[in-house]
Design an enzyme around this catalytic site. Structure first.
Site, PDB file in Angstrom:
ATOM      1  CG  ASP A  73      -0.230   0.018   2.545  1.00 56.74           C
ATOM      2  OD1 ASP A  73       0.768  -0.716   2.670  1.00 56.74           O
ATOM      3  OD2 ASP A  73      -0.663   0.755   3.452  1.00 56.74           O
ATOM      4  CD  GLU A 127       4.094   0.687   6.829  1.00 55.39           C
ATOM      5  OE1 GLU A 127       4.942   1.000   7.689  1.00 55.39           O
ATOM      6  OE2 GLU A 127       3.731   1.478   5.933  1.00 55.39           O
TER       7      GLU A 127
END
Length: 354
Positions: A73, A127
């Site tokens: 991400d 994350e």
């Protein structure tokens, strides 16, 4: 679905990864593409899909296992997708944090078919948002055996240097209280904002500790990061909250860090609002020492918190190593020096190849 060529130049692979938007919570398309590419181009790997995380591993019966991890991400896009190339620099959201690292790992997954250590690769989700959503939590909870390893290498941006372990982080709110009154008759009240001056005085007098662990020097820091107080422009405030952040060396666990902060602010009302322990570097462990030798670099302490802490909590020595300047992460001008991608592939191949 975008098609990824994992065997291509990892610089081109990084650009392809950047061109697939994957803001936290919206990684499915990229995870699908990574999973399909591994299925087709890395048949020597056992695969597992967990939510929007993709895991792969060898099962060669080697004496040691090395875990390579990177998150898929990114932070929200800032008009910096698709990627663009300017000389040796590749621009785009996630180039530094951390699709260049993902490209390095994915390329090695497909092209290193007979490694000297068994490998586990973890491409995970969420994350960049609150810790509770981090995909590693789900993987640890549901597939703990996939996180077994003798060394974990997290491909966070480190300018292709080795940053060992990480600091812990603690946030606390210190509240001072007073008595409300009309500001025209302030002597009837007690100003809580004024009382917070004593908190700031202790912070101003604080001396940060430096700790050498495995040759890495961690410097602690205790800072006020926010002050909230006040009711109205004509009211003496009866409450003020000073938020402090303590970045602590990994030789302290969470309990020791909290005890230290409470000692510094003894006599004040204090509530801990966030606490994440750090990670010891563990550089004396055989697999870690072997990796350091392969890099030829002098490890330094990681200032900041990363997911190596999660691996350290599982008893796995962990380091941060990846291309990209961490100071460029999350910026509009985010970019990576493509030579660092090439260098990182070469270093990890030297470490992992038979």
């Amino acid at each position: 679905m975008p098609v990824l060529d994992l065997t291509s130049d990892p610089i081109d692979l990084c650009a392809a990864l950047v061109d697939v938007p994957s803001v936290s919570g919206d990684e499915a398309t990229l995870a699908d593409a990574v999973e399909l590419a591994l299925q087709k181009q890395a048949p020597h790997l056992e695969l597992l899909r967990s939510g929007d995380a993709v895991l792969a591993r060898t099962n060669l019966g080697r004496e040691r296992r090395v875990l390579l991890a990177g998150h898929l991400d990114t932070v929200p896009i800032a008009d910096n997708v698709p990627s663009r190339r300017e000389g040796e620099l590749l621009y785009g959201c996630g180039t530094t944090d951390m699709k260049s690292g993902d490209a390095v790992l994915a390329h090695l997954a497909a092209t290193l078919t007979d490694p000297r250590h068994d490998l586990t690769l973890v491409f995970y989700d969420c994350e960049e948002v609150e810790a509770a959503r981090n995909g590693l939590n789900r993987i640890e909870r549901e597939h703990r055996d996939w996180l077994r390893a003798d060394l974990a290498i997290l491909a966070e941006p480190t300018n292709a240097g080795v940053e060992a372990g990480c600091q812990g982080t603690l946030r606390a709110e210190i509240t001072t209280r007073g008595r409300r009154a009309h500001s025209a008759r302030s002597w009837h009240g007690s100003n809580a904002v004024h009382a917070a001056a004593a908190v700031l005085e202790r912070l101003n007098a604080y001396t940060a500790r430096e700790v050498d662990i495995d040759g890495c020097v961690y410097r602690e820091g205790l800072q006020a990061v926010r002050i909230d107080g006040g009711v109205a422009m004509n009211v003496v405030p009866d409450e003020c909250v000073v938020t402090v952040n303590f970045r602590f060396a990994p030789d302290r666990d969470g309990a020791a860090a909290e005890a230290h902060v409470r000692e510094v602010f003894d006599g004040f009302e204090l509530a801990v609002t966030d606490l994440a322990p750090g990670a010891l570097p563990g550089l004396t462990e055989p697999a870690a020492a072997e990796f350091i030798a392969a890099t030829g670099a002098t490890p330094s302490a990681k200032f900041g918190w990363t997911d190596v802490s999660r691996f350290a909590a599982l008893g796995i020595p962990a380091v941060n190593y990846g291309p990209g300047d961490p100071n460029l992460a999350h910026t509009r001008e985010e970019h990576v020096d493509t030579r660092q991608i090439t260098d990182a592939v070469a270093v990890l191949r030297r470490f992992l190849a038979p």
